[in-house]
Motif scaffolding. Structure first.
Motif, short mmCIF file in Angstrom:
data_model
loop_
_atom_site.label_atom_id
_atom_site.label_comp_id
_atom_site.label_asym_id
_atom_site.label_seq_id
_atom_site.Cartn_x
_atom_site.Cartn_y
_atom_site.Cartn_z
N GLU A 1 0.83 -1.20 0.00
CA GLU A 1 0.00 0.00 0.00
C GLU A 1 0.86 1.26 0.00
N SER A 2 1.95 1.24 0.76
CA SER A 2 2.86 2.39 0.77
C SER A 2 3.51 2.57 -0.61
N ALA A 3 3.87 1.47 -1.25
CA ALA A 3 4.43 1.55 -2.59
C ALA A 3 3.43 2.16 -3.58
N MET A 4 2.16 1.84 -3.41
CA MET A 4 1.14 2.40 -4.29
C MET A 4 1.05 3.92 -4.13
N ALA A 5 1.19 4.41 -2.91
CA ALA A 5 1.19 5.85 -2.70
C ALA A 5 2.39 6.49 -3.39
N LEU A 6 3.54 5.84 -3.34
CA LEU A 6 4.71 6.35 -4.03
C LEU A 6 4.46 6.44 -5.54
N SER A 7 3.77 5.45 -6.10
CA SER A 7 3.46 5.46 -7.53
C SER A 7 2.53 6.62 -7.88
N VAL A 8 1.50 6.83 -7.07
CA VAL A 8 0.57 7.93 -7.31
C VAL A 8 1.32 9.26 -7.31
N ALA A 9 2.29 9.39 -6.42
CA ALA A 9 3.04 10.64 -6.28
C ALA A 9 4.16 10.79 -7.31
N GLY A 10 4.33 9.80 -8.17
CA GLY A 10 5.37 9.88 -9.17
C GLY A 10 6.75 9.54 -8.65
N ARG A 11 6.83 8.94 -7.48
CA ARG A 11 8.13 8.53 -6.92
C ARG A 11 8.44 7.12 -7.44
N ASP A 12 8.64 7.03 -8.75
CA ASP A 12 8.68 5.73 -9.40
C ASP A 12 9.87 4.88 -8.98
N ALA A 13 11.03 5.49 -8.79
CA ALA A 13 12.21 4.71 -8.41
C ALA A 13 12.01 4.07 -7.03
N ALA A 14 11.44 4.84 -6.11
CA ALA A 14 11.18 4.30 -4.78
C ALA A 14 10.14 3.20 -4.83
N ALA A 15 9.11 3.37 -5.67
CA ALA A 15 8.08 2.34 -5.81
C ALA A 15 8.67 1.06 -6.38
N ARG A 16 9.48 1.18 -7.42
CA ARG A 16 10.10 -0.01 -8.01
C ARG A 16 11.00 -0.71 -7.00
N ARG A 17 11.71 0.06 -6.19
CA ARG A 17 12.57 -0.53 -5.17
C ARG A 17 11.73 -1.32 -4.16
N ALA A 18 10.55 -0.81 -3.85
CA ALA A 18 9.65 -1.51 -2.92
C ALA A 18 9.21 -2.85 -3.50
N TYR A 19 8.86 -2.87 -4.77
CA TYR A 19 8.42 -4.13 -5.39
C TYR A 19 9.60 -5.09 -5.57
N ARG A 20 10.78 -4.54 -5.79
CA ARG A 20 11.96 -5.40 -5.89
C ARG A 20 12.20 -6.12 -4.57
N TRP A 21 11.93 -5.44 -3.46
CA TRP A 21 12.08 -6.09 -2.16
C TRP A 21 11.18 -7.31 -2.07
N VAL A 22 9.93 -7.19 -2.51
CA VAL A 22 9.01 -8.33 -2.47
C VAL A 22 9.58 -9.50 -3.27
N ALA A 23 10.05 -9.20 -4.47
CA ALA A 23 10.61 -10.26 -5.30
C ALA A 23 11.83 -10.90 -4.65
N ASP A 24 12.64 -10.11 -3.97
CA ASP A 24 13.88 -10.61 -3.38
C ASP A 24 13.63 -11.53 -2.19
N VAL A 25 12.59 -11.25 -1.40
CA VAL A 25 12.38 -12.04 -0.17
C VAL A 25 11.29 -13.10 -0.32
N GLN A 26 10.62 -13.13 -1.46
CA GLN A 26 9.56 -14.11 -1.65
C GLN A 26 10.11 -15.54 -1.52
N HIS A 27 9.38 -16.39 -0.81
CA HIS A 27 9.80 -17.77 -0.61
C HIS A 27 9.54 -18.60 -1.88
#
Length: 351
Positions: free
Chosen positions: A47-73
């Motif tokens: 949800e926080s990443a989605m707020a970053l996307s709405v605000a145009g903070r795209d690099a921060a949003a992509r970094r947030a989604y990369r974290w999910v991919a990195d720690v996914q079991h």
């Protein structure tokens, strides 16, 4: 100030401090904590990443989604909560390490949302394995009667009960995952998820006996009231009637939405999700009225407190969660069209 169409910007709403706070609380590895040095969980992180996307903070949003991919079991799941260690590999200290289905698969909503905001197909392709595996984990725990079980313990034992709000969230995740699959041409996965979604929707609408079977009913929580509307499980006139039926129980005039019906506590995040739900059924003016109430629950910087205990007259708890501000950003987007993903929750995809 609004433009000629009556729309307001992020700055007009006074929401830039909330977004700044989200980005400031994001770790270098991408995880957005609840608050500085606090815990985190995958659902609120998205949800926080989605707020970053709405605000145009795209690099921060992509970094947030990369974290999910990195720690996914390997099974597609994530731990329900995370601590403050940089390796991100374990549950938050003191919490039982469990894998909750709705928290694990909410990444599908975030990925689709970011694509709607950016039209970045390469991002969609990169995140596809994460979305695929997350939804596979959820669907692997769908009961024959349609509901999706809540959680899996560290030993692999499945807790065979289901939450209304959690399943509604999964319903939205399945719709967004199907949309991702459709864009990049994975039609088998799309069809499989839409079938699972249809069964899940029927269970939520028609089989209340399949929920809260082994614990006390969660119906006193506001999320059980409006999440089926927010996530598109209940639409049209039934959705309007559902919201109208609960207003006297949960809504406090000029304060916001109670988190729990029998507690004197309004919370900003639940109030914002109610705003989204009302907008989804066409009650936009009522949604806007409630949303305007919420700005009294910010600190001097403009960052939202969790909520307000109106019998004691104090902010409680004394925390400013990132996901609370994120919910406020998503509500403003729905009301003012801040991004091209503004209708994600107000124009639900039919089954």
């Amino acid at each position: 100030m609004s433009d000629a169409s009556g729309r307001r910007s992020l700055a007009d709403w006074g929401l830039e401090p909330a977004v700044d706070y989200v980005e400031r609380t994001q770790r270098e590895d991408g995880l957005v904590l609840w608050y500085p040095d606090g815990p985190a969980d995958p659902w609120d992180h998205v949800e926080s990443a989605m707020a970053l996307s709405v605000a145009g903070r795209d690099a921060a949003a992509r970094r947030a989604y990369r974290w999910v991919a990195d720690v996914q079991h390997d099974d597609g799941a994530l731990w329900a909560t995370y601590g403050d260690s940089e390796d991100g590999d374990g549950a938050h200290e003191g919490d039982e390490p469990r894998k909750e289905t709705h928290r694990s698969c909410y990444v599908a909503v975030g990925v689709w949302h970011h694509y709607l905001c950016t039209d970045d197909r390469a991002f969609l392709e990169t995140m596809w394995p994460t979305v695929r595996d997350a939804l596979a984990f959820a669907c692997a725990h769908q009961a024959p009667t349609g509901e999706i079980y809540w959680t899996v313990g560290p030993d692999g034992e499945v807790y065979e009960d289901a939450l209304v709000a959690g399943c509604a969230s999964i319903y939205k995740s399945l719709a967004c995952g199907a949309a991702v699959a459709d864009v990049i041409g994975h039609t088998e996965a799309r069809d499989r998820w839409l079938e699972a979604r249809a069964d899940l929707g029927e269970a939520i609408r028609e089989r209340p006996d399949r929920f809260d079977r082994t614990w006390e009913s969660k119906s006193r929580y506001a999320m059980d009231w409006f999440y089926p509307v927010l996530c598109g499980v209940v639409t049209g006139d039934p959705a309007r009637r559902r919201l109208e039926a609960g207003e006297d129980r949960f809504l406090e005039t000029e304060l916001g939405c109670r988190c729990v019906a029998d507690e004197p506590w309004v919370t900003v995040a639940e109030s914002c999700e109610l705003v989204l739900s009302l907008a989804a059924v066409g009650r936009t003016e009522r949604a806007r009225e409630i949303y305007e109430w919420l700005f009294q629950w910010t600190d001097d910087e403009g960052v939202f407190w969790t909520g307000y205990q109106f019998e004691d007259g104090e902010f409680w708890p004394g925390e400013r969660p990132t996901w609370t501000g994120a919910a406020a950003v998503l509500a403003a987007d729905a009301l003012s069209g801040l991004s091209s993903a503004a209708d994600l929750f107000t124009d639900p995809q039919p089954e």
